[in-house]
Write a protein that holds these residues in place. Structure first.
Motif, PDB file in Angstrom:
ATOM      1  N   GLY A 241       0.785  -1.233   0.312  1.00 18.06           N
ATOM      2  CA  GLY A 241      -0.340   0.119  -0.069  1.00 18.06           C
ATOM      3  C   GLY A 241       0.929   1.318  -0.061  1.00 18.06           C
ATOM      4  O   GLY A 241       1.772   1.320   1.037  1.00 18.06           O
ATOM      5  N   ALA A 242       0.290   2.424  -0.669  1.00 21.37           N
ATOM      6  CA  ALA A 242       0.792   3.636  -0.898  1.00 21.37           C
ATOM      7  C   ALA A 242       0.171   5.165  -0.872  1.00 21.37           C
ATOM      8  O   ALA A 242      -0.889   4.919  -1.876  1.00 21.37           O
ATOM      9  CB  ALA A 242       1.871   3.809  -1.906  1.00 21.37           C
ATOM     10  N   SER A 243       0.207   5.339  -0.429  1.00 22.23           N
ATOM     11  CA  SER A 243      -0.391   6.596  -0.465  1.00 22.23           C
ATOM     12  C   SER A 243       0.501   8.345  -0.773  1.00 22.23           C
ATOM     13  O   SER A 243       1.083   8.692   0.167  1.00 22.23           O
ATOM     14  CB  SER A 243      -1.748   6.744   0.778  1.00 22.23           C
ATOM     15  OG  SER A 243      -1.276   7.327   1.878  1.00 22.23           O
ATOM     16  N   LEU A 244      -0.388   9.401  -0.517  1.00 22.69           N
ATOM     17  CA  LEU A 244       0.066  10.239  -0.949  1.00 22.69           C
ATOM     18  C   LEU A 244      -0.336  11.402  -0.701  1.00 22.69           C
ATOM     19  O   LEU A 244      -1.320  11.688  -1.341  1.00 22.69           O
ATOM     20  CB  LEU A 244       1.724  10.652  -2.650  1.00 22.69           C
ATOM     21  CG  LEU A 244       1.700  12.098  -2.536  1.00 22.69           C
ATOM     22  CD1 LEU A 244       3.149  12.467  -1.373  1.00 22.69           C
ATOM     23  CD2 LEU A 244       2.346  11.925  -3.426  1.00 22.69           C
ATOM     24  N   ALA A 245      -0.500  12.833  -0.141  1.00 17.20           N
ATOM     25  CA  ALA A 245      -1.370  13.529  -0.043  1.00 17.20           C
ATOM     26  C   ALA A 245      -0.158  14.901  -0.320  1.00 17.20           C
ATOM     27  O   ALA A 245       0.735  15.130   0.555  1.00 17.20           O
ATOM     28  CB  ALA A 245      -2.180  14.328   1.608  1.00 17.20           C
TER      29      ALA A 245
ATOM     30  N   SER B  95      -4.913   5.546  -7.652  1.00 13.31           N
ATOM     31  CA  SER B  95      -6.579   5.861  -7.708  1.00 13.31           C
ATOM     32  C   SER B  95      -6.126   7.279  -6.752  1.00 13.31           C
ATOM     33  O   SER B  95      -5.792   7.825  -6.183  1.00 13.31           O
ATOM     34  CB  SER B  95      -7.655   4.878  -6.854  1.00 13.31           C
ATOM     35  OG  SER B  95      -7.317   4.058  -6.592  1.00 13.31           O
TER      36      SER B  95
ATOM     37  N   ASN C 224      -4.984  13.504  -2.748  1.00 15.57           N
ATOM     38  CA  ASN C 224      -4.873  12.019  -1.671  1.00 15.57           C
ATOM     39  C   ASN C 224      -5.137  11.300  -3.172  1.00 15.57           C
ATOM     40  O   ASN C 224      -6.024  10.928  -3.977  1.00 15.57           O
ATOM     41  CB  ASN C 224      -6.077  11.596  -1.711  1.00 15.57           C
ATOM     42  CG  ASN C 224      -6.564  12.762  -0.343  1.00 15.57           C
ATOM     43  OD1 ASN C 224      -5.145  14.183   0.506  1.00 15.57           O
ATOM     44  ND2 ASN C 224      -6.931  12.502   0.751  1.00 15.57           N
ATOM     45  N   ALA C 225      -4.232  10.646  -2.794  1.00 16.11           N
ATOM     46  CA  ALA C 225      -3.962   8.856  -4.441  1.00 16.11           C
ATOM     47  C   ALA C 225      -3.324   8.580  -3.106  1.00 16.11           C
ATOM     48  O   ALA C 225      -2.748   8.422  -3.088  1.00 16.11           O
ATOM     49  CB  ALA C 225      -2.351   9.541  -5.521  1.00 16.11           C
ATOM     50  N   MET C 226      -3.453   7.115  -3.527  1.00 15.45           N
ATOM     51  CA  MET C 226      -3.204   5.700  -3.298  1.00 15.45           C
ATOM     52  C   MET C 226      -3.353   5.008  -4.213  1.00 15.45           C
ATOM     53  O   MET C 226      -4.040   5.092  -5.409  1.00 15.45           O
ATOM     54  CB  MET C 226      -4.480   5.703  -1.736  1.00 15.45           C
ATOM     55  CG  MET C 226      -4.054   4.499  -1.217  1.00 15.45           C
ATOM     56  SD  MET C 226      -5.549   4.147  -0.083  1.00 15.45           S
ATOM     57  CE  MET C 226      -5.555   5.468   1.411  1.00 15.45           C
ATOM     58  N   TYR C 227      -2.073   3.908  -3.594  1.00 13.01           N
ATOM     59  CA  TYR C 227      -2.468   2.272  -4.576  1.00 13.01           C
ATOM     60  C   TYR C 227      -2.430   1.183  -3.086  1.00 13.01           C
ATOM     61  O   TYR C 227      -1.860   1.375  -2.492  1.00 13.01           O
ATOM     62  CB  TYR C 227      -0.887   2.627  -5.447  1.00 13.01           C
ATOM     63  CG  TYR C 227      -0.814   0.667  -5.690  1.00 13.01           C
ATOM     64  CD1 TYR C 227       0.360   0.019  -5.223  1.00 13.01           C
ATOM     65  CD2 TYR C 227      -1.071   0.708  -6.528  1.00 13.01           C
ATOM     66  CE1 TYR C 227       0.367  -0.900  -5.064  1.00 13.01           C
ATOM     67  CE2 TYR C 227      -1.594  -0.656  -6.768  1.00 13.01           C
ATOM     68  CZ  TYR C 227      -0.187  -1.738  -6.627  1.00 13.01           C
ATOM     69  OH  TYR C 227       0.144  -2.991  -7.056  1.00 13.01           O
ATOM     70  N   LEU C 228      -3.056   0.640  -3.442  1.00 15.84           N
ATOM     71  CA  LEU C 228      -3.292  -0.418  -3.194  1.00 15.84           C
ATOM     72  C   LEU C 228      -3.257  -2.666  -3.525  1.00 15.84           C
ATOM     73  O   LEU C 228      -4.282  -2.333  -4.448  1.00 15.84           O
ATOM     74  CB  LEU C 228      -4.416  -0.492  -2.167  1.00 15.84           C
ATOM     75  CG  LEU C 228      -5.362  -1.655  -0.896  1.00 15.84           C
ATOM     76  CD1 LEU C 228      -4.336  -1.074   0.257  1.00 15.84           C
ATOM     77  CD2 LEU C 228      -6.368  -1.321  -0.194  1.00 15.84           C
TER      78      LEU C 228
ATOM     79  N   ASP D 137       1.343  13.676   3.511  1.00 15.09           N
ATOM     80  CA  ASP D 137       1.736  13.060   4.245  1.00 15.09           C
ATOM     81  C   ASP D 137       1.820  12.086   3.049  1.00 15.09           C
ATOM     82  O   ASP D 137       1.161  11.721   2.273  1.00 15.09           O
ATOM     83  CB  ASP D 137       0.251  11.732   5.093  1.00 15.09           C
ATOM     84  CG  ASP D 137       0.008  11.580   5.262  1.00 15.09           C
ATOM     85  OD1 ASP D 137      -0.635  10.738   5.354  1.00 15.09           O
ATOM     86  OD2 ASP D 137       1.132  11.324   6.418  1.00 15.09           O
TER      87      ASP D 137
ATOM     88  N   VAL E  72       3.647   7.873   2.656  1.00 14.48           N
ATOM     89  CA  VAL E  72       3.522   6.192   3.301  1.00 14.48           C
ATOM     90  C   VAL E  72       3.297   5.512   2.149  1.00 14.48           C
ATOM     91  O   VAL E  72       2.702   5.397   1.532  1.00 14.48           O
ATOM     92  CB  VAL E  72       2.076   5.773   4.178  1.00 14.48           C
ATOM     93  CG1 VAL E  72       0.803   5.788   3.832  1.00 14.48           C
ATOM     94  CG2 VAL E  72       3.177   4.580   5.355  1.00 14.48           C
TER      95      VAL E  72
ATOM     96  N   ALA F 252       3.178   1.202   3.336  1.00 16.60           N
ATOM     97  CA  ALA F 252       2.699   0.796   4.064  1.00 16.60           C
ATOM     98  C   ALA F 252       3.086  -0.586   3.963  1.00 16.60           C
ATOM     99  O   ALA F 252       3.806  -1.296   2.694  1.00 16.60           O
ATOM    100  CB  ALA F 252       2.023   0.605   4.050  1.00 16.60           C
TER     101      ALA F 252
ATOM    102  N   ALA G 245      -2.422   4.889   3.414  1.00 24.31           N
ATOM    103  CA  ALA G 245      -2.731   3.538   2.670  1.00 24.31           C
ATOM    104  C   ALA G 245      -2.406   2.951   3.598  1.00 24.31           C
ATOM    105  O   ALA G 245      -2.647   1.579   3.649  1.00 24.31           O
ATOM    106  CB  ALA G 245      -1.740   3.585   1.418  1.00 24.31           C
ATOM    107  N   GLN G 246      -2.032   3.308   5.203  1.00 18.28           N
ATOM    108  CA  GLN G 246      -1.459   2.257   6.522  1.00 18.28           C
ATOM    109  C   GLN G 246      -2.759   1.272   6.782  1.00 18.28           C
ATOM    110  O   GLN G 246      -2.462  -0.355   7.152  1.00 18.28           O
ATOM    111  CB  GLN G 246      -0.401   2.498   7.083  1.00 18.28           C
ATOM    112  CG  GLN G 246      -0.060   2.302   8.756  1.00 18.28           C
ATOM    113  CD  GLN G 246       1.021   1.063   8.070  1.00 18.28           C
ATOM    114  OE1 GLN G 246       1.913   1.424   7.485  1.00 18.28           O
ATOM    115  NE2 GLN G 246       0.739  -0.597   7.967  1.00 18.28           N
TER     116      GLN G 246
ATOM    117  N   THR H  27      -3.824  -0.814   3.870  1.00 14.70           N
ATOM    118  CA  THR H  27      -2.811  -2.115   4.108  1.00 14.70           C
ATOM    119  C   THR H  27      -3.614  -2.755   5.883  1.00 14.70           C
ATOM    120  O   THR H  27      -3.583  -4.071   5.148  1.00 14.70           O
ATOM    121  CB  THR H  27      -1.754  -2.070   4.188  1.00 14.70           C
ATOM    122  OG1 THR H  27      -1.193  -1.008   2.812  1.00 14.70           O
ATOM    123  CG2 THR H  27      -0.769  -2.553   4.154  1.00 14.70           C
TER     124      THR H  27
END
Lengths: 257, 889
Positions: free
Chosen positions: A125-129, A162, A175-179, A224, A226, A228, B833-834, B837
């Motif tokens: 998982g990864a996200s970026l704001a 996403s 707010n972008a996220m990959y899961l 922010d 992460v 994860a 994302a944490q 996850t």
């Protein structure tokens, strides 16, 4: 440090470009090692005879050699510390500064989000704001980067993150996220990372709004981020700006004439 | 780890399947002029997993090649390939549309082991990709044309009319495992059957617009299933393949026998009557399952959303723990409540073992429970379980503490019925009744319906014969039946249903043709013109008589047309359950606290929700909400799902709140997201002046109108018929809302029931409320949404509702309550994302979820489980700001 980049809050500003210590000299400069002792060169010891002067010269050189050797040891130790435990060992997300854009230009502005290094681990998982000035910039969306995840034909795949551009433009924050919903099959991992070739996590795409004016420097600030892992609760293995296990470097969009 | 040499060999094999010849790119031509028809299939015979994509006959057009047809057949989203449609097309991955059970045939395993290798694990779950090199390093995708190995890549061959293409996953020998001599140094492991004819037969059925009717013919579904099995069997012989194709062809071309009594008019009228009078069936013995059963089994077209709406209401019903605290057991004593619902769901093609996550068959595993209500219990339990048919569940799954001696079986229930036969063992044996020694037509007929699938048992067959004889003897001269001394429609209806289940023609069998009529004509005597049935000859339309008469007509119609009997639902088309929050037609509802304090200044929020948004483009949304005089509007905020505009509001002299949502440029506005109901507005209200609950016990908020508009005169008016909310005044208001109850399957124990408790009329600053000594957990999100201090209590499912709303159950000691932020699974104050996850990790059992606080943080969908839906909700919340479902309850 690349011109125009600013380190995220909480880290010393003006430090070297993360992960890019190129020489012992830079390491010394970074650590603020003491300057070589120069007091002996002022010649104030009072030894006036040529013989005395010669003897004084031999002792001086011993001092110089001794101190220089000590400095070299210190520099090496500092380099080792810096590479392993210092800022260079901590991965960083770098928002690459895009080329300046004319205020009349409505072409897309693509901002690469580059990762400096990726420690061992599996990151599903990864996200970026990223905050931006929604009055002057319009978020268009995100594009694939170059960093790969496990899985897919040939063993790797570049994922699509996403993002909701409408929401981003309402909030002034992308707010972008990959899961990877399988947990690990399509996760980011060091095998998919290669500095220079496969180190762009994703690309943020913007466009100037009509209210942007020449001379504007529009901030893009990482709020922010992460990467994860699934065992973070046990091992603290995730990379997160909130935990200071991931650094982040902001950037600006320069609006020219 | 595969050696480089093996990778090279695999690459060469893959390249050989896609040698480019620079043929012209395939272009999709006009859909109006097919050049011909081909049939395509995809199977996993080499994995022992049968057919994955069933054969389909498809048209092809000018410019099509096999690559284009393949993408059309499988769906472009289900295939990953290299090259392009026009050149070097090479399939590398195919998405599994369902779970598969892999059991590689021994003939392949032996070859692999002879090489000193072994097979690996590979993908098998729906949604996973089956890729080249999975399971074995030689594996990959290949295709044949008319049972011959294709010599070129799929982008380089154009179809011919009548061609059959089969895609296969080869595990070993680059096709040798499929019985092909491919010339790569691997001889065919066995002679492959030419299954082109079989594929064509199956493909023709699947392409037929009347597929359902074809397969509803007697034996047709079984023949289809056998043909599919033969196609998916790796080493099926030529004879087996040909025989399966012939059997299928014969079954679907069989001509049904003519109807003996023309009931078409009455059947059509009754079905129309049911659709009109029961537009929204609910759970219940009238206006519910029997209506659904009749309509579903009649083959009539159901109104749009009829089945899905019923399913959603059922899910809401059975998961309502206040109504059904012991769910999936729906009644303390009557197993027929479960059985009836199973029938209806099976008739619609839904899975009764997963209704909102509940397995409705579980309670039927308890023999003592099933027989508690007498003979009706086993009768309808047997009918229900034999519909699809369904497995008898293990009683331990239902009740871990249960006595295994109570484990129910079909055999036990059948024996129960046999033992209840009237005068059993005597010369006058025959039939059943609720009590006494005289066979009752209703009970006898229903017992026969239950025993019909078991008539191969000699004891059962004998009892059936005796019962049929008893029914014949009970029939009157007009062909009708009396129960408790009254000739009625229901008794006849049950007999018709029973006889047709046994394959006996109620209109022509000599035993049931009397001097003045037969059972079918007797039933029609109770038909009321325009639709519906009377209970007795002198009465008017009766709902129960109509529902039973309806399904009796359907049973006879199916019999007359050679279709499966009413309760043999092996022919029911499987339906995909609608999501629990599927979009509706735009009905507005209000959501808010049930109680507020009557003290002046007490605050609370009310949400205006809609279950749908019209598809057209609109520029403006407006609404008028009637605010009772006791309240004052302090704010109105548009939902984050409304986009493109800003909200303006005002309260007029009549205390009506008027809102407009639009933008200055009159650009389109929109409602984003796809979860329903969707929030439109939050209205913040305050009690204007002290209210005496004894004088004014409650006040009602209503919506006077809500529309979306577009220039010049386009308008959609939302349905406001249900848009009302009553707020009761109390000294201290307590509103309790169900959040979820665990089912013990995915991390939330069945002993965990979470409710939200909102307080009004008490200042909780610096206080930590408790319920009977148990601390409540503060929820900032629910508090903000409701405008009242709101906490979550995790309690036992059996906690009485009266206790939950009683002020005396609560104390308010000083302290700081624990707080939970929904979705913040790692409790660090951030959602990112944490957390998504962690939701996956929890479901994978990598991360522990032990405490009530952990459960609340993870279960953002507010259902019975922590699973990947929660991860998706975290993603939606992070990416698009979509509220967590639990925060909207």
């Amino acid at each position: 440090m690349t011109t125009g980049q600013q380190p995220a809050d909480g880290f010393a500003s003006g430090g070297p470009s993360a992960g890019a210590v190129s020489s012992a000299h830079d390491a010394v400069a970074a650590t603020g090692a003491p300057a070589p002792v120069r007091g002996l060169e002022t010649g104030s010891q009072g030894a006036g005879s040529p013989a005395g002067l010669a003897g004084a010269g031999r002792r001086r050189w011993k001092w110089v050699i001794g101190i220089g050797g000590g400095l070299a040891v210190l520099a090496a130790a500092a380099l080792i510390w810096y590479l392993n435990w210092g800022p260079a060992g901590v991965p960083a997300l770098v928002l690459e500064k895009p080329a300046a854009i004319s205020a009349q230009d409505r072409d897309e502005i693509v901002v690469d989000v580059r990762l400096t290094n990726l420690p061992e681990g599996v990151y599903p998982g990864a996200s970026l704001a990223v905050e931006f000035d929604r009055g002057k910039l319009e978020c268009v969306g995100v594009r694939q980067g170059t960093m790969k995840t496990l899985g897919g034909a040939g063993g790797f795949s570049i994922p699509i993150w996403s993002v909701d551009a409408d929401y981003a433009n309402r909030e002034g924050r992308v707010n972008a996220m990959y899961l990877d919903q399988t947990g690990e099959t399509w996760a980011y991992a060091p095998d998919g990372f290669a500095k220079g070739d496969a180190d762009i996590l994703l690309r943020l795409v913007f466009r100037l709004r009509d209210s942007a004016q020449a001379g504007d420097e529009l901030d893009l600030r990482v709020k922010d981020a992460v990467l994860a892992t699934t065992d973070n609760a046990l091992r603290g293995s995730s990379l997160a700006t909130a935990d200071r296990t991931l650094r982040a470097f902001h950037t600006t969009v320069e609006v020219a004439d | 780890m595969r050696t480089p040499l093996r990778r090279i060999a695999a690459f060469i094999a893959g390249a050989a399947l896609s040698v480019p010849l620079g043929l012209a790119a395939a272009e999709t031509a006009s859909a109006e002029d097919p050049k011909g028809y081909v049939t395509m299939s995809l199977d996993l015979a080499a994995l022992g997993a049968g057919v994955l994509y069933e054969p389909l006959k498809m048209p092809f057009y000018e410019g099509d090649n096999w690559a284009a047809l393949t993408l059309r057949f499988l769906g472009a989203d289900n295939v990953q390939y290299s090259g392009s449609v026009s050149s070097s097309f090479y399939i590398s991955d195919v998405k599994l549309p369902r779970d598969i059970e892999v059991s590689v045939p021994q003939v392949i395993v032996d070859e692999v082991e002879d090489l000193g290798d072994e097979l690996e694990d590979g993908p098998s779950a729906a949604g996973e990709w089956l890729s080249a090199f999975d399971y074995y390093w030689m594996s990959g995708w290949m295709y044949t044309i008319n049972s011959e190995m294709a010599s070129l890549g799929a982008s380089d061959i154009q179809p011919q009319d009548g061609d059959v293409v089969r895609w296969n996953f080869t595990v070993y020998g680059y096709g040798a495992d499929l019985g092909l001599d491919v010339g790569w140094g691997f001889d065919a492991l066995f002679p492959a059957a030419d299954k082109s004819g079989l594929v064509k037969a199956l493909g023709a059925v699947n392409a037929d617009p009347g597929r359902s009717a074809l397969l509803a013919k007697p034996g047709a579904q079984a023949a289809y299933d056998a043909a599919l099995a033969a196609l998916g069997a790796l080493q099926a012989t030529q004879a087996q393949a040909d025989q399966a194709a012939t059997a299928l062809d014969q079954a679907i071309t069989a001509v049904p026998p003519p109807s003996h009594v023309d009931i078409s008019a009455e059947l059509a009228a009754t079905m129309a009557y049911l659709k009109t009078t029961v537009p929204e069936p609910v759970f219940g013995s009238q206006g519910g399952e029997w209506v659904v059963l009749s309509l579903a089994r009649s083959g009539v077209e159901l109104p749009a959303g009829y089945a899905a709406g019923y399913y959603q209401r059922i899910v809401a019903e059975v998961t309502d723990t206040a109504k059904h605290p012991k769910a999936p057991q729906l009644d303390n004593s009557k197993s027929t409540e479960n059985s009836r619902l199973i029938l209806a769901l099976a008739a619609l093609g839904y899975d009764p073992t997963d209704a909102g996550g509940l397995d409705l068959t579980w309670p039927l595993s308890d023999y003592s429970f099933v027989t508690r209500q007498g003979i009706n219990g086993p009768v309808f339990a047997l009918i229900a379980l034999d519909t699809v048919p369904l497995d008898m569940p293990d009683i331990g799954d239902f009740n871990p503490a249960a006595d295994t001696a109570n484990q129910n079986t079909r055999e036990r229930m059948v024996q129960y019925l046999l033992d209840k036969e009237i005068n059993r063992g005597t010369s006058s044996a025959g039939g059943w009744a609720l009590s006494g020694s005289t066979p009752d037509p209703d009970m006898t007929a229903m017992a026969l319906q239950a025993l019909a699938p078991h008539k191969s048992d000699p004891d059962v067959a004998a009892a059936i014969n005796r019962a049929v004889g008893a029914l014949s003897g009970l029939q009157n001269a007009q062909g009708g039946y009396a129960s408790w001394g009254t000739v009625n429609a229901e008794s006849i209806a049950q007999v018709i249903t029973a006889l047709t289940a046994l394959g006996i023609d109620p209109a022509t069998d000599a035993r049931f043709v009397k001097a003045e009529g037969n059972a079918v004509t007797a039933l029609l005597d109770f038909f009321v013109a325009g639709g519906g049935f009377k209970h007795t000859a002198g009465g008017g339309v009766n709902q129960m008589a109509t529902e039973q008469g309806a399904y009796a007509l359907v049973a006879y119609d199916r019999f007359a047309n050679g279709l499966n009997s009413l309760y043999d639902m092996s022919d029911a088309v499987q339906a995909t359950p609608p999501p629990p929050d599927a979009e509706g037609d735009g009905a507005i509802t209000l959501q808010g606290p049930d109680e507020v304090s009557g003290g002046a200044g007490a605050t609370f929020n009310v949400q205006v929700l809609t279950d749908g948004w019209p598809d057209e483009t609109y520029q403006l949304f407006d609404a008028l909400i009637n605010i009772p005089a006791q309240f004052e509007v302090t704010n109105a905020v548009a939902s984050t799902r409304l986009g493109g505009g800003t909200l303006s509001w005002n309260v007029d002299a009549d205390n009506k709140l008027r809102v407009v949502y639009a933008n200055t440029a009159l650009q389109p506005i929109a409602l984003t997201g796809d979860t329903w109901p969707a929030e439109l507005l939050t209205i913040s209200l305050e009690v204007a002046g002290a209210v005496d609950p004894d004088v004014t016990p409650h006040a009602d908020l209503t919506v006077g109108g809500a529309t979306v508009k577009a220039h010049p005169d386009v308008q959609f008016a939302f349905d406001i018929s249900q848009a009302a909310h009553r707020v009761s005044f109390e000294e201290i208001g307590i509103t309790v809302t169900e959040l979820f109850t665990g089912d013990g399957v995915d991390l939330i124990p069945a002993s965990a029931r979470a409710v939200a408790v909102s307080f009004s009329g008490v200042d909780l600053t610096g206080l930590a409320p408790t319920f009977k000594g148990q601390g409540l957990i503060s929820s900032p999100e629910l508090t903000a949404k409701r405008g009242q201090p709101t906490y979550v209590l995790v309690t036992a499912p059996a906690t009485a509702a009266a206790d939950l709303v009683a002020v005396a159950s609560y104390t308010f000691p000083a302290g700081a309550p624990q707080a939970v932020k929904f979705g913040d699974t790692d409790a660090n104050g951030l959602i990112n994302a944490q957390d998504a996850t962690d939701s996956i990790s929890a479901w994978l059992r990598v991360k522990a979820v032990a405490s009530n606080q952990d459960i609340l943080r993870h279960n953002v969908t507010s259902d019975a489980r922590i699973n990947t839906f929660d991860a998706l909700a975290v993603v939606a919340n992070y990416v698009s700001g979509v509220d967590f479902p639990i925060a909207l309850k």
